[in-house]
Design a protein around this motif. Structure first.
Motif, PDB file in Angstrom:
ATOM      1  N   UNK A 369       0.824  -1.209   0.000  1.00 27.73           N
ATOM      2  CA  UNK A 369       0.000   0.000   0.000  1.00 27.73           C
ATOM      3  C   UNK A 369       0.860   1.261   0.000  1.00 27.73           C
ATOM      4  N   UNK A 370       2.084   1.133  -0.548  1.00 25.47           N
ATOM      5  CA  UNK A 370       2.943   2.304  -0.702  1.00 25.47           C
ATOM      6  C   UNK A 370       3.707   2.709   0.539  1.00 25.47           C
ATOM      7  N   UNK A 371       3.715   1.861   1.578  1.00 24.93           N
ATOM      8  CA  UNK A 371       4.409   2.200   2.820  1.00 24.93           C
ATOM      9  C   UNK A 371       5.855   1.717   2.748  1.00 24.93           C
ATOM     10  N   UNK A 372       6.847   2.613   2.825  1.00 26.22           N
ATOM     11  CA  UNK A 372       8.247   2.207   2.715  1.00 26.22           C
ATOM     12  C   UNK A 372       8.674   1.172   3.750  1.00 26.22           C
ATOM     13  N   UNK A 373       8.154   1.258   4.979  1.00 20.05           N
ATOM     14  CA  UNK A 373       8.523   0.285   6.002  1.00 20.05           C
ATOM     15  C   UNK A 373       8.195  -1.130   5.553  1.00 20.05           C
ATOM     16  N   UNK A 374       7.059  -1.307   4.918  1.00 20.58           N
ATOM     17  CA  UNK A 374       6.654  -2.635   4.424  1.00 20.58           C
ATOM     18  C   UNK A 374       7.671  -3.148   3.411  1.00 20.58           C
ATOM     19  N   UNK A 375       8.083  -2.283   2.482  1.00 18.95           N
ATOM     20  CA  UNK A 375       9.051  -2.693   1.468  1.00 18.95           C
ATOM     21  C   UNK A 375      10.360  -3.122   2.121  1.00 18.95           C
ATOM     22  N   UNK A 376      10.812  -2.363   3.095  1.00 17.40           N
ATOM     23  CA  UNK A 376      12.070  -2.667   3.775  1.00 17.40           C
ATOM     24  C   UNK A 376      11.998  -4.014   4.477  1.00 17.40           C
ATOM     25  N   UNK A 377      10.873  -4.277   5.149  1.00 16.53           N
ATOM     26  CA  UNK A 377      10.718  -5.558   5.840  1.00 16.53           C
ATOM     27  C   UNK A 377      10.624  -6.711   4.853  1.00 16.53           C
ATOM     28  N   UNK A 378       9.975  -6.486   3.715  1.00 21.13           N
ATOM     29  CA  UNK A 378       9.878  -7.535   2.696  1.00 21.13           C
ATOM     30  C   UNK A 378      11.261  -7.879   2.150  1.00 21.13           C
ATOM     31  N   UNK A 379      12.104  -6.880   1.940  1.00 24.50           N
ATOM     32  CA  UNK A 379      13.469  -7.132   1.479  1.00 24.50           C
ATOM     33  C   UNK A 379      14.246  -7.897   2.546  1.00 24.50           C
ATOM     34  N   UNK A 380      14.056  -7.530   3.812  1.00 22.56           N
ATOM     35  CA  UNK A 380      14.702  -8.264   4.897  1.00 22.56           C
ATOM     36  C   UNK A 380      14.273  -9.728   4.873  1.00 22.56           C
ATOM     37  N   UNK A 381      12.982  -9.969   4.700  1.00 18.66           N
ATOM     38  CA  UNK A 381      12.462 -11.337   4.613  1.00 18.66           C
ATOM     39  C   UNK A 381      13.111 -12.088   3.453  1.00 18.66           C
ATOM     40  N   UNK A 382      13.233 -11.431   2.322  1.00 17.43           N
ATOM     41  CA  UNK A 382      13.843 -12.050   1.135  1.00 17.43           C
ATOM     42  C   UNK A 382      15.294 -12.425   1.412  1.00 17.43           C
ATOM     43  N   UNK A 383      16.045 -11.520   2.032  1.00 16.28           N
ATOM     44  CA  UNK A 383      17.456 -11.781   2.324  1.00 16.28           C
ATOM     45  C   UNK A 383      17.617 -12.917   3.327  1.00 16.28           C
ATOM     46  N   UNK A 384      16.723 -12.968   4.315  1.00 20.09           N
ATOM     47  CA  UNK A 384      16.793 -14.058   5.297  1.00 20.09           C
ATOM     48  C   UNK A 384      16.606 -15.408   4.604  1.00 20.09           C
ATOM     49  N   UNK A 385      15.651 -15.484   3.688  1.00 19.81           N
ATOM     50  CA  UNK A 385      15.423 -16.733   2.953  1.00 19.81           C
ATOM     51  C   UNK A 385      16.601 -17.059   2.049  1.00 19.81           C
ATOM     52  N   UNK A 386      17.154 -16.025   1.397  1.00 17.89           N
ATOM     53  CA  UNK A 386      18.295 -16.261   0.513  1.00 17.89           C
ATOM     54  C   UNK A 386      19.497 -16.782   1.291  1.00 17.89           C
ATOM     55  N   UNK A 387      19.665 -16.316   2.516  1.00 16.43           N
ATOM     56  CA  UNK A 387      20.796 -16.739   3.333  1.00 16.43           C
ATOM     57  C   UNK A 387      20.681 -18.205   3.728  1.00 16.43           C
ATOM     58  N   UNK A 388      19.461 -18.726   3.867  1.00 14.30           N
ATOM     59  CA  UNK A 388      19.265 -20.121   4.261  1.00 14.30           C
ATOM     60  C   UNK A 388      19.349 -21.072   3.079  1.00 14.30           C
ATOM     61  N   UNK A 389      19.245 -20.550   1.866  1.00 13.39           N
ATOM     62  CA  UNK A 389      19.268 -21.403   0.685  1.00 13.39           C
ATOM     63  C   UNK A 389      17.940 -22.051   0.369  1.00 13.39           C
ATOM     64  N   UNK A 390      16.904 -21.736   1.158  1.00 17.24           N
ATOM     65  CA  UNK A 390      15.592 -22.318   0.897  1.00 17.24           C
ATOM     66  C   UNK A 390      14.946 -21.663  -0.328  1.00 17.24           C
ATOM     67  N   UNK A 391      14.047 -22.371  -0.998  1.00 21.01           N
ATOM     68  CA  UNK A 391      13.367 -21.787  -2.177  1.00 21.01           C
ATOM     69  C   UNK A 391      12.568 -20.549  -1.761  1.00 21.01           C
TER      70      UNK A 391
END
Length: 878
Positions: A369-391
């Motif tokens: 909904x255009x909130x920058x905090x949401x985008x930042x947290x979503x990127x954090x979530x993406x990086x956490x998953x990438x670090x584990x190697x999970x799909x």
């Protein structure tokens, strides 16, 4: 998402490159550029005296306001970095200075530190700032005798981080040494050679530098000639403004004021008034304000609360202005295109392509909904998953903010989740507080602090924080996790944190660190209200803050969640009662105390403190017999506040004319509490003043004033200033008039309306002509609005004094009114006797003696009568 933080989430093995990315706030950045051009042009075209002109409208405030989480702080920091690095060019600026002040600290505004940070930020624009540095040096020596300014900077948690570029303290030492060298004192020992405050003005005027400042700077003499008060300090930005006028006019100064809602959202506008005054007095500095609320300075309805209001003062801050910069800008949600652009740029593969796939980006954008905090947290979530190697499945993204936070929490280990929970109810924290809140190992605390979820608070009371919306979401969505904290575990963590803050607060009370006590108090009170954990030390801290005159720190309702229990409700009501006793209505104060005490849910020291302050309110509202009963009960119970209750009983003896008894009670009190010592000195001064031993009264009040300044108690200092005026007004009216205005300003600044009233009475005694009745009327209005019945009696005494001096009609009527008030409140009958002496009404005097109203005068009644009638005669024949 900062590049460094992101790198340490995903790791180098992920194949991802994190980018420092700022979302495309085109209009806001352009507004900043246009504002830079406008402020630079105003410097180059307005001549050399723009800082001296106090009549021209100010066009030096750029405001970005909007909802929390919308990206205002990110925007502010981007603009600051861009200006400092040259990425955002400042048109025609040969030299520039950039400073940032974040008001998001949990604690009280410190005016000295605010001013020092302004001075530090502007420092690069001149090699020296003699006007400000000399004035501040004199102020510092008077208010901090024996305290080294460099040592203060080193010890202060806010200023210490700026020490590398903050050479202000050393520069002030240098200018002091220069002046003393010019008057032939360079040979003196260093510890003596910098004592500017101890020198007379004539001696200082022998210095070329000092004389040039007196002649050249219109603000210098009025400031250094005044007593060193908070009000005097608040005008010192004018010296910086004048010195900027002498600097290169192509230079540029920008100050970023972040989280301004912490200032404008207070119950009173006194702090905002001080900051607004600094902004107004620095018209060539661009102030970039970020806040959840727009500034209402251009609206005319707040005249009196702020110094400068209306369009004629702030010609571009009215909301309808959509053209001229700088102005106010609503920072709204990002467009879908801007969100997608951010997600493309923030993470890149080695080949430069966007790391986050298109379908996944679409889901994140739709959920944000255009909130920058949401985008930042979503990127954090993406990086956490990438670090584990999970799909990385697109379906794992795009939910509401709570689902994003829940997924991030699930990807953390047990200790990290506990740390997230523990710090979520803290406005700010350090490693020790995080460990106390969570019970996690130190190594995990260190790793968490370095994670992308934590932001630095730019040198505030505690250095780290989570975004407020993230904190709220963690607490609301925790029950979705398999190992969610129970209500008991949340409360246990709150108990641990409050206990730790209590230890920090008690240590700060020992060193009289008002800012630290206030920060602990505000943070702990919010936790206490939410989790119904009411520690006793909160009331000790409240007493300390009240003694110090920091009633604003007790004003919690606007920033504290609704109370969940009777105990929490009583806590908030009691705090409001304490604050209202000095800054609002006495009757409202009593009602708040009654409401706080009626459920009987507070016990021990908490209940005793509220009973003590309730008795104060009863006394001030004229219910002296009730107050006396309460004080006696508190004194009999021999609790923590028994000594303070006895102090008030000594005051009541004074009010009843029992002067000998008052001094006897005071002599039996312990002297280990500086606040009580100050109040004891004041009551002694009252006794001597009532007996017209004005020289001894003045000496005693000056001792109280010196103590108030030394222990940094604004309340004691303000009251002692008023008492000094109440003494000098009888025999040295010119000094009384000058000091009365200063006392009025000082006490208005800290919100003590009762002392403002008394200072107006003293001003009326010292005044002549039409000024007499103007001051009497002001005092009577305040007495009515505060329900301070004795205040009306004081005002009528001042009126009677001048009626008798001028042989005016109405003196008999005034005496009758004075007698009526004294009889109704059953105190201050000694003023009735003094009035009778002045009127020489023998029959009335005899009648009062038969009724037992005669005071127990020190020495003898005849001596007191001779002194008071001599005062009258001296003024009559002056």
């Amino acid at each position: 998402m900062e590049r460094l933080r992101a790198t340490f989430i995903a790791g180098p093995q992920s194949g991802l490159t994190a980018q420092d990315t700022f979302t495309n706030r085109v209009s806001e950045v352009e507004a900043f550029r246009r504002s830079l051009a406008a402020i630079t042009e105003s410097r180059t075209t307005s001549g050399a005296n723009i800082g001296v002109d106090l009549t021209s409208p100010r066009r030096n405030v750029l405001v970005y306001y909007g909802l929390g989480g919308i990206g205002k702080t990110t925007l502010s920091r981007y603009l600051e970095r861009g200006l400092s690095s040259g990425a955002i060019e400042s048109s025609r600026a040969a030299r520039q200075a950039v400073a940032r002040i974040d008001f998001g600290e949990s604690g009280d505004f410190d005016q000295e530190i605010f001013l020092l940070r302004l001075r530090a930020g502007l420092g690069p624009l001149r090699k020296s700032w003699p006007a400000f540095d000399v004035a501040f040096r004199i102020y510092w020596e008077r208010t901090h005798p024996g305290e080294s300014l460099p040592e203060f900077v080193r010890k202060n948690s806010i200023l210490r981080q700026h020490a590398a570029r903050f050479e202000f303290a050393e520069q002030v030492q240098d200018i002091a040494t220069q002046i003393l060298g010019e008057i032939g004192m360079a040979w003196a020992p260093a510890r003596v050679a910098v004592r500017l405050a101890s020198l007379t003005r004539d001696r200082l005027a022998q210095s070329i530098t000092y004389r040039r400042l007196m002649e050249g700077c219109p603000f210098f003499e009025p400031i250094v000639a005044q007593d060193p008060t908070a009000e005097t300090l608040s005008y010192m930005p004018s010296l910086l403004g004048w010195e900027l006028d002498q600097a290169d006019h192509s230079s540029l100064a920008v100050v970023f004021l972040d989280t301004f809602e912490a200032v404008s959202g207070r119950g009173t506008r006194e702090v905002e008034r001080l900051i607004q005054r600094a902004i107004f007095l620095l018209p060539t500095v661009l102030f970039v304000v970020t806040s959840r609320n727009h500034l209402d300075w251009a609206e005319p309805s707040f005249t009196g609360e702020l110094d400068y209001t209306g369009i004629e003062r702030w010609s571009q801050l009215y909301l309808e202005n959509k053209e001229s910069e700088p102005r106010q800008h609503l920072v709204g949600a990002l467009s879908g295109r801007d969100c997608d652009q951010y997600l493309q740029n923030v993470l890149r593969n080695h080949d430069g392509s966007p790391a986050i796939a298109t379908r996944l980006r679409d889901r994140i954008v739709q959920g944000s909904e255009g909130i920058p905090l949401y985008l930042d947290l979503a990127v954090t979530q993406y990086l956490e998953l990438a670090a584990t190697g999970r799909p990385i499945e697109p379906e794992a993204f795009g939910g509401p903010l709570s689902s994003v936070v829940t997924r991030i929490m699930r990807n953390l280990d047990d200790d990290e989740r506990n740390i997230m929970r523990g710090v979520s109810f803290l406005d700010s924290f350090d490693a020790e507080l995080a460990q106390v809140a969570s019970g996690s190992p130190d190594a995990k605390i260190t790793r968490f602090i370095n994670s992308s979820l934590v932001v630095r608070t730019n040198g505030l009371a505690w250095p780290f924080a989570l975004h407020s919306q993230l904190r709220k979401t963690i607490q609301e969505s925790d029950d979705q996790l398999r190992d969610a904290w129970s209500e008991r575990e949340w409360r246990a963590a709150a108990d641990r944190v409050c206990a730790h803050l209590g230890a920090v607060s008690r240590a700060a009370i020992d060193t009289r660190d008002r800012g630290r006590v206030s920060a602990c108090f505000v943070q702990a009170t919010r936790i206490a209200v939410r989790y119904n954990t009411i520690p006793g030390w909160l009331f000790e801290a409240a007493q300390f803050l009240a003694d110090a005159g920091l009633w604003q720190a007790l004003d919690m309702p606007s920033s504290t969640q609704a109370a969940r229990s009777p105990a929490a409700t009583s806590l908030l009501q009691g705090l409001r009662g304490i604050g209202l006793r000095r800054s609002g209505s006495l009757e409202r104060s009593v009602r708040e105390f009654d409401a706080a005490l009626s459920p009987a849910v507070l016990d021990g020291g908490a209940r005793e403190l509220l009973l003590l302050h309730r008795a104060h309110s009863l006394r001030n509202s004229g219910r002296y017999d009730q107050a006396r009963f309460e004080y006696e009960r508190i004194a009999r119970e021999e609790g923590s506040y028994a000594g303070r209750a006895r102090l008030q009983l000594a005051d009541l003896h004074l009010l009843r004319g029992e002067f000998q008894e008052s001094l006897q009670v005071l002599s039996d009190l312990p002297q280990d509490d500086p606040d009580m010592t100050g109040e004891s000195l004041r009551i002694q001064g009252h006794v001597h003043r009532a007996n017209c031993d004005l020289d001894l009264a003045e000496l005693t009040y000056r001792r109280a004033l010196d103590l108030g300044v030394r222990i940094k108690s604004l309340a004691l200092e303000g009251k002692a200033r008023t008492n000094l005026v109440e003494t000098l007004c009888w025999t040295r009216p010119s000094d009384g008039l000058r000091l009365a205005d200063e006392a009025i300003e000082f006490n208005e600044n800290i919100g003590n309306q009762l002392e403002v009233l008394k200072a107006y009475v003293a001003k009326a005694v010292a005044a002549t002509g039409d000024d007499i009745e103007a001051a009497v009327s002001a005092a009577l209005r305040l007495a009515e609005s505060c329900q301070y019945r004795a205040g009306s009696l004081f005002a009528l005494i001042a009126r009677l004094f001048h009626q008798i001096i001028g042989a005016q009609h109405g003196a008999v009527e005034t005496i009758e009114k004075i007698n009526g008030i004294a009889d109704s409140i059953n105190v201050y009958h000694y003023w009735c006797e003094i009035a009778d002496w002045w009127a020489d009404d023998t029959e009335l005097l005899v009648e009062r003696q038969r009724a037992g109203a005669r005071a127990d005068w020190l020495g003898s009644a005849e001596l007191a009568r001779q002194r008071w009638t001599t005062i009258l005669d001296r003024r009559r024949y002056a």
